[in-house]
Design an enzyme around this catalytic site. Structure first.
Site, PDB file in Angstrom:
ATOM      1  N   CYS A 185       0.828  -1.210   0.000  1.00  0.00           N
ATOM      2  CA  CYS A 185       0.000   0.000   0.000  1.00  0.00           C
ATOM      3  C   CYS A 185       0.860   1.257   0.000  1.00  0.00           C
ATOM      4  O   CYS A 185       0.501   2.265  -0.615  1.00  0.00           O
ATOM      5  CB  CYS A 185      -0.956  -0.008   1.192  1.00  0.00           C
ATOM      6  SG  CYS A 185      -2.162  -1.360   1.092  1.00  0.00           S
ATOM      7  N   THR A 186       2.005   1.196   0.655  1.00  0.00           N
ATOM      8  CA  THR A 186       2.937   2.322   0.640  1.00  0.00           C
ATOM      9  C   THR A 186       3.484   2.526  -0.767  1.00  0.00           C
ATOM     10  O   THR A 186       3.537   3.651  -1.268  1.00  0.00           O
ATOM     11  CB  THR A 186       4.082   2.107   1.647  1.00  0.00           C
ATOM     12  OG1 THR A 186       3.509   2.012   2.966  1.00  0.00           O
ATOM     13  CG2 THR A 186       5.086   3.243   1.605  1.00  0.00           C
TER      14      THR A 186
END
Length: 157
Positions: A47-48
């Protein structure tokens, strides 16, 4: 499993709190294209990577007339820390009860290491200026997704 959106359908309207606690709605972006991307959890590796890819391409999306909204089931406080740490300059929205994800078909059955459970399905929906779905992508990969989205939207010309 929630029904997936298809091109031409009206995108469900929503209002969610962003990382600063302010209300952000889909309707507030009418008249412009909106990229709504759903991701499972802030500050996790995939997600980062995806959020940073959107951050790094934000100027070109904006120049092409798109706004970007990230949606996850994380609480506002976690989103605020994530946005600050990664210097994310687009709204991250908290969908803790996953009602918006369900309405968009981005919540459903997942399988991981032989275990089946309900969770967020990494998805991206592009909404046109009239509020209709212009593009719906489900089960996208975190790495390389933004580059593929740019190609699909013909932004790499």
């Amino acid at each position: 499993m929630a029904e997936r959106l298809i091109t031409g359908a009206m995108a469900p309207d929503f209002t969610l709190k962003d990382s600063s606690g302010q209300d952000v709605s889909l309707a507030s972006g009418r008249g412009a294209n909106t990229i709504v991307y759903f991701y499972p959890a802030a500050a996790t590796p995939g997600c980062t990577k995806e959020a940073c890819d959107f951050r790094d391409n934000l100027a070109s999306f904006t120049a092409a007339g798109y706004r970007v909204l990230g949606v996850s089931p994380d609480p506002v406080e976690k989103l605020a820390a994530f946005a600050a740490k990664e210097e994310l300059s687009f709204p991250l929205l908290s969908d803790q009860d996953h009602a918006v994800a369900e309405a968009y078909g981005a919540w459903g059955e997942k399988k991981n290491y032989g275990r089946t459970y309900e969770g967020l399905i990494r998805s991206t929906i592009v909404v046109d200026p009239d509020g209709k779905v212009a593009l719906a992508q489900y089960n996208v990969r975190a790495t390389g997704h933004v580059a593929k989205l740019r190609r699909d939207l013909n932004l790499d010309a």
